[in-house]
Design a protein around this motif. Structure first.
Motif, short mmCIF file in Angstrom:
data_model
loop_
_atom_site.label_atom_id
_atom_site.label_comp_id
_atom_site.label_asym_id
_atom_site.label_seq_id
_atom_site.Cartn_x
_atom_site.Cartn_y
_atom_site.Cartn_z
N GLY A 157 64.21 1.07 37.42
CA GLY A 157 65.03 1.91 36.56
C GLY A 157 64.20 2.64 35.53
N ARG A 158 63.21 1.95 34.95
CA ARG A 158 62.36 2.57 33.95
C ARG A 158 61.54 3.71 34.58
N LEU A 159 61.07 3.47 35.81
CA LEU A 159 60.28 4.51 36.50
C LEU A 159 61.13 5.72 36.81
N MET A 160 62.36 5.51 37.27
CA MET A 160 63.22 6.63 37.66
C MET A 160 63.64 7.46 36.45
N ARG A 161 63.61 6.84 35.27
CA ARG A 161 64.00 7.59 34.07
C ARG A 161 62.83 8.37 33.47
N ASN A 162 61.64 8.19 34.01
CA ASN A 162 60.45 8.88 33.47
C ASN A 162 59.86 9.77 34.55
N PRO A 163 60.27 11.05 34.61
CA PRO A 163 59.82 11.94 35.69
C PRO A 163 58.29 12.05 35.79
N GLU A 164 57.59 11.99 34.64
CA GLU A 164 56.14 12.13 34.68
C GLU A 164 55.49 10.95 35.38
N GLN A 165 55.93 9.72 35.00
CA GLN A 165 55.40 8.53 35.66
C GLN A 165 55.80 8.51 37.14
N PRO B 73 51.73 -9.53 42.54
CA PRO B 73 52.92 -9.51 41.68
C PRO B 73 53.69 -8.22 41.86
N ALA B 74 54.90 -8.21 41.34
CA ALA B 74 55.76 -7.04 41.48
C ALA B 74 55.10 -5.82 40.86
N VAL B 75 55.43 -4.66 41.42
CA VAL B 75 54.86 -3.42 40.93
C VAL B 75 55.35 -3.14 39.52
N ASP B 76 54.40 -2.84 38.65
CA ASP B 76 54.73 -2.51 37.26
C ASP B 76 54.57 -1.01 37.07
N ALA B 77 55.62 -0.36 36.66
CA ALA B 77 55.56 1.09 36.52
C ALA B 77 54.50 1.53 35.54
N ARG B 78 54.14 0.61 34.59
CA ARG B 78 53.14 1.00 33.60
C ARG B 78 51.76 1.21 34.22
N ARG B 79 51.55 0.63 35.44
CA ARG B 79 50.27 0.83 36.12
C ARG B 79 50.01 2.31 36.39
N PHE B 80 51.08 3.08 36.53
CA PHE B 80 50.94 4.46 36.98
C PHE B 80 50.91 5.47 35.84
N ARG B 81 50.86 4.95 34.61
CA ARG B 81 50.77 5.88 33.49
C ARG B 81 49.44 6.61 33.51
N ASN B 82 49.47 7.82 33.02
CA ASN B 82 48.27 8.64 33.01
C ASN B 82 47.35 8.23 31.86
#
Length: 672
Positions: A547-555, A643-652
């Motif tokens: 949900g957090r990833l889908m709400r952040n178009p850039e990530q 471990p589960a994928v963490d959306a923070r891994r994909f931050r620029n």
């Protein structure tokens, strides 16, 4: 010894070794293999169940087979030596005696007896220097009774003439029996024909020398395995007088090849009998006989560029024909084989310019075949049936310049029936021009009978047309060519976005692409490889992170761009450590294990969904950047549990900045 002295000595040794004849080379190898038995002992290979023996070369020694039959090793005195009671090996040189007495000592006592009867004894006991090609006792026993009776019933003329034909009025060692040479015999100066093959076998008029170089005071004896007869006719003359070769004779005349068989040369002709021609379907035979180009190719395919006696063959060997391609000439026991088939019915009909072997099956080269005939006997029978069922027979049997893309039988799943869509697909498996795979290049477009343009992709390890790669050498026919493919072609039907929208497995991905504002990217022209996460991949993510990833178009865009590689790479182009540069991130490293493609340790679940601007490979997990410690590891297997994928891994962040900066050193050439 000083170096400057050693160099000329080594040069001399190399020159001597280079000058050694093939027979002497094999003899030396037999000596080496036999030396543990004592001095001057040669190792021989004897075919089990027969009396046939051969000096052994390195390959035969380890394979322990000749003409496909197992051999046993026997040990004998090398030529010119004999045993002494109580001593090891063969330490004593044979005492030199005249040719007559030598015949009795080397297993040619029948020749010795006939020399007596023909009153030749005085000649071969007396002064002179002769070479006697002496038939072994077994050779005389194998002679047809009517021929032997004719000889012994007229010993003063026929038998004497026959024996004189086996003699040359000079001493000729095996070293002097050069390949393709001939010598005047003592019978009316009729020539005997020598062939000294690279495997060490030496023949005279196609009879094998089984005990060469038996020296005598007045010459030398070479024991041979058959009685030889004078050769006076060229190959065309032999064919002219044999009624069994009437059809072949007419074919040679129609193709203008009769003069070849009359000219000087050293050829081998595999001559199809009338029965061999009769086995060919009448329509096929008439087509070839009526086509000068196909007919000449057909006949030249039956002619080798060199003279090959049957006794020179000890294993299958590819030999070039006048047509330009090769035949595998081999043997199976006593039978001579062509392309693995025992179709030779009569061997060693020797002419002055070559040898003829009769065969009971016509050999049709690819260059004389139609597309349908090329497909027959190949592992593409399912595709062939579908081409016919689709109403394309006229293209497969006609004279159009085409290229047929024929998938292997294994490429078809289950039973396949003809439908309108299948008929359209099969039309798109035939190209409008005759091509060679060697002339294809990356990015080339090929037009099909169905009007589609198929793309060519050249990789380091494969040559592919759309999703299918070429799985065998070209088969080039009279007018058309057949490419064998490893898969059924799936021509693109739309853009990457169109492919994803048409597949229910990607419904969440389509929504994510739209949310990230990437729809235009996937619709525009280009060449991308999309490792597309399925709905299953999104379900595997923790819902909070998703949900957090889908709400952040850039990530979200960063995550999706890691799944998009620059360049179009189908699964057939993947090999160990194949790399793609993603639109964002360091690298996508790919490999193959157990026929499954992996990307950054994630297995591809469904490969090669072709699009006009790229290709889609479905994955059931979100792809993560490889950790630095994984740089030296292969990407051709599954990753350990993570471990589960963490959306923070994909931050620029800084890590992404560093890996993006290094991307240029780790790109994969688009035409890999």
């Amino acid at each position: 010894m000083k170096l400057w002295l050693l160099v000329p000595v080594l040069s001399l040794i190399l020159a001597v070794c280079a000058a050694r004849s093939p027979y002497q080379t094999v003899l030396q190898h037999s000596r080496i293999r036999g030396r543990q038995q004592g001095p001057n002992v040669c190792a021989m290979q004897q075919i089990k169940g027969t009396s046939k023996k051969y000096f052994t070369n390195c390959k035969q020694w380890y394979h322990r087979k000749i003409c496909g039959k197992p051999t046993v090793i026997t040990y004998e005195c090398c030529p010119g030596y004999e045993k002494l009671p109580g001593e090891k090996g063969c330490p004593a040189a044979l005492p030199l005696v005249n040719i007559y007495n030598t015949l009795g000592a080397v297993g040619a006592s029948t020749t010795q007896m006939y020399s007596d009867r023909a009153r030749l004894r005085e000649e071969v006991e007396g002064p002179g220097s002769f070479t006697f090609f002496a038939p072994s006792n077994e050779a005389w026993a194998a002679l047809p009774a009517e021929i032997l009776d004719a000889l012994v019933s007229n010993v003063n003329i026929e038998l004497l003439n026959a024996l004189h034909y086996h003699m040359v009025n000079r001493r000729l060692t095996s070293e002097e029996l050069k390949h393709g040479s001939s010598f005047s015999s003592m019978y009316q100066d009729s020539h005997v024909h020598i062939h000294h093959y690279s495997n060490g076998i030496v023949t005279v008029n196609c009879a094998r020398l089984i005990k060469p170089d038996q020296h005598a005071t007045n010459g030398i004896v070479h024991v041979i395995d058959r009685v030889i007869t004078a050769v006076s006719n060229n190959m065309q003359s032999i064919i002219d007088v044999d009624d069994d070769l009437e059809t072949l004779r007419a074919a040679f005349a129609a193709a203008g090849l009769s003069t070849l068989l009359e000219s000087e040369g050293q050829y081998t002709v595999f001559a199809p009998t009338n029965d061999a021609f009769a086995k060919i379907p009448r329509e096929t035979l008439n087509r070839i006989l009526g086509d000068p180009v196909a007919l000449k190719d057909l006949l030249n395919y039956h002619i080798l560029k060199q003279l090959q006696c049957a006794e020179s063959i000890v294993s299958g060997t590819a030999m070039e024909t006048l047509q330009g391609t090769s035949l595998e000439v081999g043997c199976d026991g006593d039978q001579m084989t062509l392309n693995g088939k025992a179709i030779v019915t009569k061997k060693d009909q020797l002419g002055t310019n070559g040898v003829i072997h009769y065969i009971n099956e016509l050999l049709i080269p690819d260059s004389a075949k139609t597309l349908l005939e090329l497909a027959e006997g190949s592992p593409v029978s399912t595709a062939t049936r579908l081409f016919v069922d689709a109403g394309l027979s006229s293209h497969l049997t006609g004279s159009e310049a085409l290229t047929m893309l024929a998938p292997l039988n294994d490429a078809f799943q289950g039973s396949v029936t003809m439908t309108p869509d299948m008929r359209k697909l099969m039309r798109n498996h035939i190209l409008k021009q005759q091509l060679s795979s060697k002339a294809l290049y990356h990015g080339q477009e090929l037009e099909t009978l169905g009007g589609l343009k198929l793309r060519v992709f050249v990789y380091r390890n494969n040559l592919c047309i759309e999703n299918a790669c070429i799985a065998a050498h070209d088969r080039t026919g009279r007018y058309a060519t057949m490419f064998t493919l490893d898969k059924v072609l799936t021509p693109p039907t739309g853009t990457l976005m169109d492919v994803l929208k048409a597949d229910d497995r990607f419904s969440r991905l389509v929504g994510a692409i739209q949310a990230a504002g990437m729809t235009e990217l996937l619709n525009q022209q280009g060449a991308l490889t999309f490792f597309a996460p399925t709905d299953e991949a999104f379900r595997a993510m923790p819902q909070e992170e998703l949900g957090r990833l889908m709400r952040n178009p850039e990530q979200l865009s960063s995550v999706l761009r890691l799944h998009l590689g620059e360049g179009l790479l189908v699964s057939g182009g993947v090999s160990s450590h194949t790399r793609l540069t993603p639109l964002q991130g360091d690298k996508l490293e790919m490999g193959v294990r157990n026929y499954t493609v992996y990307v950054n340790k994630v297995p591809v679940a469904d490969a090669d969904l072709m699009a006009t601007n790229g290709v889609v490979h479905a994955v059931h997990a979100i792809i993560r950047p490889l950790a630095p410690k994984a740089d030296g590891e292969q990407a051709d297997g599954p990753a350990p549990a993570a471990p589960a994928v963490d959306a923070r891994r994909f931050r620029n962040d800084d890590l992404f900045e560093r890996v993006v900066a290094s991307r240029s050193s780790r790109t994969m050439n688009r035409s890999q």
